[in-house]
Design an enzyme around this catalytic site. Structure first.
Site, PDB file in Angstrom:
ATOM      1  N   GLY A  27       0.843  -1.200   0.000  1.00 10.55           N
ATOM      2  CA  GLY A  27       0.000   0.000   0.000  1.00 10.55           C
ATOM      3  C   GLY A  27       0.875   1.247   0.000  1.00 10.55           C
TER       4      GLY A  27
ATOM      5  N   GLY B 241      -0.334   4.882  -1.142  1.00  8.47           N
ATOM      6  CA  GLY B 241      -1.385   5.574  -0.397  1.00  8.47           C
ATOM      7  C   GLY B 241      -0.848   6.770   0.378  1.00  8.47           C
ATOM      8  CD  GLN B 242      -3.547  10.948   4.078  1.00  9.61           C
ATOM      9  OE1 GLN B 242      -4.153  10.057   4.670  1.00  9.61           O
ATOM     10  NE2 GLN B 242      -3.684  12.219   4.385  1.00  9.61           N
ATOM     11  CG  LEU B 243       0.475   5.394   6.804  1.00 11.93           C
ATOM     12  CD1 LEU B 243       1.089   6.440   7.740  1.00 11.93           C
ATOM     13  CD2 LEU B 243      -0.366   4.402   7.620  1.00 11.93           C
TER      14      LEU B 243
ATOM     15  CG  ASP C 113      -0.388   0.727  -3.981  1.00  6.33           C
ATOM     16  OD1 ASP C 113      -0.292   1.397  -2.933  1.00  6.33           O
ATOM     17  OD2 ASP C 113      -1.485   0.559  -4.576  1.00  6.33           O
ATOM     18  CB  ILE C 114      -3.474  -2.932  -5.985  1.00  6.14           C
ATOM     19  CG1 ILE C 114      -4.202  -3.846  -6.965  1.00  6.14           C
ATOM     20  CG2 ILE C 114      -4.246  -1.650  -5.710  1.00  6.14           C
ATOM     21  CD1 ILE C 114      -5.470  -4.450  -6.395  1.00  6.14           C
TER      22      ILE C 114
ATOM     23  CG  ASP D  32      -5.004  -8.154  -5.425  1.00  7.49           C
ATOM     24  OD1 ASP D  32      -5.181  -7.966  -4.201  1.00  7.49           O
ATOM     25  OD2 ASP D  32      -5.923  -8.505  -6.205  1.00  7.49           O
TER      26      ASP D  32
ATOM     27  CE1 TYR E 243     -10.381   1.172   7.630  1.00  8.73           C
ATOM     28  CE2 TYR E 243     -11.430   2.697   9.164  1.00  8.73           C
ATOM     29  CZ  TYR E 243     -10.294   2.216   8.543  1.00  8.73           C
ATOM     30  OH  TYR E 243      -9.077   2.783   8.829  1.00  8.73           O
TER      31      TYR E 243
ATOM     32  CE  LYS F 107      -7.983  -0.847   9.290  1.00  3.21           C
ATOM     33  NZ  LYS F 107      -6.663  -1.300   8.804  1.00  3.21           N
TER      34      LYS F 107
HETATM   35  C1  AKB Z   1     -11.384   6.913   7.963  1.00  8.64           C
HETATM   36  O1  AKB Z   1     -11.900   8.024   8.117  1.00  8.64           O
HETATM   37  O2  AKB Z   1     -11.976   5.933   7.509  1.00  8.64           O
HETATM   38  C2  AKB Z   1      -9.962   6.726   8.428  1.00  8.64           C
HETATM   39  C3  AKB Z   1      -9.882   6.244   9.840  1.00  8.64           C
HETATM   40  C4  AKB Z   1     -10.312   7.093  10.951  1.00  8.64           C
HETATM   41  O3  AKB Z   1      -9.440   5.148  10.059  1.00  8.64           O
HETATM   42  N1  AKB Z   1      -9.240   7.949   8.298  1.00  8.64           N
END
Ligand code: AKB
Length: 319
Positions: A8, A11-13, A34-35, A51, A141, A145
């Site tokens: 990844g 990406g931003q991070l 990265d993909i 991937d 999400y 997590k």
């Molecule tokens: C999001 O907004 O989905 C992320 C997070 C808080 O993990 N930046």
């Protein structure tokens, strides 16, 4: 010698972390993957298209480069995940399990995997949310997590995989644009402010969320990954905190530099996601265990972004 794979990396991070890891370990010892096709931010690194759902390709890259540490950052974020929950669940879970299985089989030295404040939910205490508390996420999400945290602890306890993790708040960087998060308004707002446009916020003006400047997030990640084993006592994921602010407060912070900047508020489906998350986070466990301390507050972050972003934007225009 450490050889690191960042999954990844576009990406931003990922793009900022890859560059910081290069400074510490040498660019030749950090492999970006990265993909997507590689972008300019990671041009100084060897790149492998990957991937993370493809475990055979992942193993091939790890063998080929003699990788012993993996930073697995690829994920679908909160708002994007709600558009296609099955896809988000599959990618977020299969990707992590592929990395953990590989770490077990190949006895990799260390794995980093980011969790998020999204593991918390509507019944979680909202103010100074503790490390150990009620967790009832209601986004796919957040559910992925929370499940991921349980898997990390499982692989550490059962197989001795040294996997380390942070529950990031909203991350605010200016070097690349984020995608698909609920906290991302706080990145877009600086771009709008500099272009002279009015900003329309998808959250209401008084929505407080925990946030962190990217350089603090990079520091927290590297400090945790370099901490001695005995200091890393939490094997699910650590709360880390830096700043908590509302859209009104970030607008006021920008207006100290750009007095004419204006914002309006038009909450959409992301408001419900934000409303299910904490306002602020208690990170005393991370502070005590491995000495976490942020450097930036809202105004110092705003000054740094407004100082550096114009130069970056003009270098993109010239390229
Ligand atoms: C999001 O907004 O989905 C992320 C997070 C808080 O993990 N930046």
């Amino acid at each position: 010698m450490d050889k690191i794979l960042v999954i990844g990396a576009c990406g931003q991070l990922g793009s900022e972390l890859t560059n910081e890891l290069g400074k510490i370990y040498g660019n030749e010892n950090v492999i970006a993957s990265d993909i997507s096709q590689p972008n300019a931010a990671i041009k100084d690194f060897s790149f492998e298209q990957l991937d993370v759902m493809n475990s055979a390709r992942l193993a091939e890259i790890v063998d080929h480069h003699g990788i012993n540490q993996v930073y697995h950052l690829a994920a679908i974020l909160s708002a994007k995940g709600e558009e296609n929950p099955q896809w988000a669940w599959n990618l977020n879970m299969t990707g992590l399990l592929n990395v953990l299985e590989l770490a077990k089989e190949k006895q990799l030295k260390r794995i980093y995997w980011p969790s998020s404040i999204a593991v918390f939910g509507p019944s979680t205490p909202r103010v100074n949310t503790p490390q150990d508390t009620v967790m009832d996420p209601n986004t796919v999400y957040g559910i992925s997590k929370l499940a991921g945290e349980r898997w990390c602890e499982y692989y550490f306890e059962k197989y001795g995989v040294d996997v380390r993790s942070l529950r990031y708040p909203g991350l605010i960087g200016y070097k690349s644009l984020p995608g698909g998060g609920t906290t991302d308004y706080a990145v877009d707002i600086y771009h709008k402010a500099l272009s002279g446009d009015k900003f329309e916020c998808f959250l209401s003006e008084d929505t407080y969320l925990p946030m962190m400047y990217m350089s603090d997030a990079i520091k927290a990640t590297i400090d945790l990954m370099r901490a001695p084993d005995e200091q890393v006592k939490v094997r699910s994921s650590y709360n880390v905190s830096a700043i908590s602010f509302s859209p009104t407060e970030i607008v006021e912070s920008i207006q100290k530099h750009i007095p004419d900047f204006k914002a309006s508020y038009n909450p959409d489906f992301r408001q419900a996601i934000a409303d299910s998350w904490p306002d602020s986070i208690d990170d005393s466990v991370a502070r005590n265990d491995w000495g976490w301390e942020p450097a930036y507050d809202l105004d110092t972050m705003t000054s740094d972004i407004l100082k550096n972003l114009p130069e970056l934007l003009s270098s993109f225009q010239q390229a």
